[in-house]
Design a protein around this motif. Sequence first.
Motif, PDB file in Angstrom:
ATOM      1  N   GLU A  49       9.912  -1.556   5.774  1.00 58.83           N
ATOM      2  CA  GLU A  49      10.589  -1.082   4.563  1.00 58.83           C
ATOM      3  C   GLU A  49      10.398  -2.064   3.416  1.00 58.83           C
ATOM      4  O   GLU A  49      10.162  -1.660   2.275  1.00 58.83           O
ATOM      5  N   ARG A  50      10.492  -3.347   3.715  1.00 58.24           N
ATOM      6  CA  ARG A  50      10.278  -4.368   2.675  1.00 58.24           C
ATOM      7  C   ARG A  50       8.858  -4.284   2.133  1.00 58.24           C
ATOM      8  O   ARG A  50       8.644  -4.313   0.914  1.00 58.24           O
ATOM      9  N   ALA A  51       7.878  -4.187   3.022  1.00 59.02           N
ATOM     10  CA  ALA A  51       6.478  -4.091   2.598  1.00 59.02           C
ATOM     11  C   ALA A  51       6.249  -2.820   1.791  1.00 59.02           C
ATOM     12  O   ALA A  51       5.573  -2.841   0.746  1.00 59.02           O
ATOM     13  N   ARG A  52       6.797  -1.726   2.262  1.00 59.06           N
ATOM     14  CA  ARG A  52       6.619  -0.443   1.577  1.00 59.06           C
ATOM     15  C   ARG A  52       7.196  -0.485   0.163  1.00 59.06           C
ATOM     16  O   ARG A  52       6.565  -0.047  -0.793  1.00 59.06           O
ATOM     17  N   GLN A  53       8.393  -1.057   0.028  1.00 55.70           N
ATOM     18  CA  GLN A  53       9.044  -1.104  -1.272  1.00 55.70           C
ATOM     19  C   GLN A  53       8.389  -2.075  -2.239  1.00 55.70           C
ATOM     20  O   GLN A  53       8.429  -1.871  -3.452  1.00 55.70           O
ATOM     21  N   ILE A  54       7.785  -3.134  -1.715  1.00 50.14           N
ATOM     22  CA  ILE A  54       7.183  -4.137  -2.600  1.00 50.14           C
ATOM     23  C   ILE A  54       5.685  -3.904  -2.787  1.00 50.14           C
ATOM     24  O   ILE A  54       5.185  -3.890  -3.908  1.00 50.14           O
ATOM     25  N   MET A  55       4.975  -3.701  -1.703  1.00 48.92           N
ATOM     26  CA  MET A  55       3.511  -3.623  -1.780  1.00 48.92           C
ATOM     27  C   MET A  55       2.998  -2.223  -2.117  1.00 48.92           C
ATOM     28  O   MET A  55       1.972  -2.082  -2.774  1.00 48.92           O
ATOM     29  N   PHE A  56       3.680  -1.191  -1.672  1.00 52.30           N
ATOM     30  CA  PHE A  56       3.182   0.168  -1.852  1.00 52.30           C
ATOM     31  C   PHE A  56       3.821   0.921  -3.014  1.00 52.30           C
ATOM     32  O   PHE A  56       3.262   1.891  -3.504  1.00 52.30           O
ATOM     33  N   ALA A  57       4.987   0.508  -3.448  1.00 51.45           N
ATOM     34  CA  ALA A  57       5.659   1.182  -4.558  1.00 51.45           C
ATOM     35  C   ALA A  57       4.986   0.813  -5.875  1.00 51.45           C
ATOM     36  O   ALA A  57       4.472  -0.291  -6.034  1.00 51.45           O
ATOM     37  N   SER A  58       4.988   1.754  -6.805  1.00 49.40           N
ATOM     38  CA  SER A  58       4.425   1.432  -8.111  1.00 49.40           C
ATOM     39  C   SER A  58       5.389   0.492  -8.837  1.00 49.40           C
ATOM     40  O   SER A  58       6.609   0.584  -8.680  1.00 49.40           O
ATOM     41  N   GLY A  59       4.809  -0.416  -9.584  1.00 48.05           N
ATOM     42  CA  GLY A  59       5.600  -1.401 -10.310  1.00 48.05           C
ATOM     43  C   GLY A  59       4.775  -2.003 -11.421  1.00 48.05           C
ATOM     44  O   GLY A  59       3.751  -1.439 -11.827  1.00 48.05           O
ATOM     45  N   ALA A  60       5.180  -3.150 -11.886  1.00 48.08           N
ATOM     46  CA  ALA A  60       4.482  -3.810 -12.989  1.00 48.08           C
ATOM     47  C   ALA A  60       3.090  -4.296 -12.584  1.00 48.08           C
ATOM     48  O   ALA A  60       2.196  -4.397 -13.418  1.00 48.08           O
ATOM     49  N   LEU A  61       2.905  -4.593 -11.294  1.00 48.87           N
ATOM     50  CA  LEU A  61       1.604  -5.046 -10.795  1.00 48.87           C
ATOM     51  C   LEU A  61       0.930  -3.926 -10.009  1.00 48.87           C
ATOM     52  O   LEU A  61       1.600  -3.211  -9.249  1.00 48.87           O
ATOM     53  N   ASP A  62      -0.379  -3.814 -10.164  1.00 53.49           N
ATOM     54  CA  ASP A  62      -1.101  -2.817  -9.373  1.00 53.49           C
ATOM     55  C   ASP A  62      -1.323  -3.336  -7.953  1.00 53.49           C
ATOM     56  O   ASP A  62      -1.105  -4.515  -7.660  1.00 53.49           O
ATOM     57  N   ARG A  63      -1.740  -2.460  -7.075  1.00 49.90           N
ATOM     58  CA  ARG A  63      -1.890  -2.806  -5.652  1.00 49.90           C
ATOM     59  C   ARG A  63      -2.900  -3.934  -5.449  1.00 49.90           C
ATOM     60  O   ARG A  63      -2.685  -4.840  -4.651  1.00 49.90           O
ATOM     61  N   LYS A  64      -4.013  -3.893  -6.179  1.00 48.15           N
ATOM     62  CA  LYS A  64      -5.026  -4.942  -6.032  1.00 48.15           C
ATOM     63  C   LYS A  64      -4.440  -6.304  -6.359  1.00 48.15           C
ATOM     64  O   LYS A  64      -4.640  -7.268  -5.610  1.00 48.15           O
ATOM     65  N   THR A  65      -3.715  -6.409  -7.446  1.00 50.62           N
ATOM     66  CA  THR A  65      -3.112  -7.677  -7.847  1.00 50.62           C
ATOM     67  C   THR A  65      -2.114  -8.154  -6.805  1.00 50.62           C
ATOM     68  O   THR A  65      -2.090  -9.337  -6.440  1.00 50.62           O
ATOM     69  N   LYS A  66      -1.288  -7.243  -6.293  1.00 52.82           N
ATOM     70  CA  LYS A  66      -0.327  -7.600  -5.251  1.00 52.82           C
ATOM     71  C   LYS A  66      -1.036  -8.157  -4.024  1.00 52.82           C
ATOM     72  O   LYS A  66      -0.603  -9.153  -3.437  1.00 52.82           O
ATOM     73  N   GLU A  67      -2.141  -7.520  -3.632  1.00 50.40           N
ATOM     74  CA  GLU A  67      -2.879  -7.972  -2.453  1.00 50.40           C
ATOM     75  C   GLU A  67      -3.552  -9.322  -2.696  1.00 50.40           C
ATOM     76  O   GLU A  67      -3.622 -10.160  -1.794  1.00 50.40           O
ATOM     77  N   LEU A  68      -4.037  -9.555  -3.909  1.00 48.18           N
ATOM     78  CA  LEU A  68      -4.630 -10.866  -4.231  1.00 48.18           C
ATOM     79  C   LEU A  68      -3.574 -11.964  -4.158  1.00 48.18           C
ATOM     80  O   LEU A  68      -3.831 -13.050  -3.629  1.00 48.18           O
ATOM     81  N   VAL A  69      -2.387 -11.689  -4.678  1.00 50.21           N
ATOM     82  CA  VAL A  69      -1.293 -12.668  -4.594  1.00 50.21           C
ATOM     83  C   VAL A  69      -0.946 -12.914  -3.128  1.00 50.21           C
ATOM     84  O   VAL A  69      -0.803 -14.067  -2.689  1.00 50.21           O
TER      85      VAL A  69
END
Length: 135
Positions: A49-69
């Motif tokens: 649930e934590r991963a889904r809400q942070i990594m998969f939900a749309s937000g200020a950062l796109d998925r690629k940027t989240k994965e790079l971080v």
Amino acid sequence: MECKLLQEEEATGDVALLYNEIHAAFGMVPNFFKAQAAVDPAWARLNWERARQIMFASGALDRKTKELVAMVVSMMNNCQYCHMAHKTSAMMAGATDAELAEVVKIMELFQSFTAIASSLEVPCDIMPAMAKKQA
């Protein structure tokens, strides 16, 4: 300690439902979640649930940027599994070899810069309020 993995074919009830959700997102159930489910299925659910809400939900950062971080943090924490998983996810989200190399250079630069600043106990004179004045 040997790592036990709760395999998909062993999953029943709530764990089977969890694995279906994870599989829908990744096209597989990563060993990371299988290991947690083997220890405590509720823990696996919480972290999914934590991963889904942070990594998969749309937000200020796109998925690629989240994965790079996530990749850089994983490298800094010496987690080979996480490093490879997030590098692969970043590539799947469109990260190029040049972007992967550049983020590693940034990580190395700031690992050394933070060591210098900490060892010299440099007082910080660059503060967030300065950015607000420029806006």
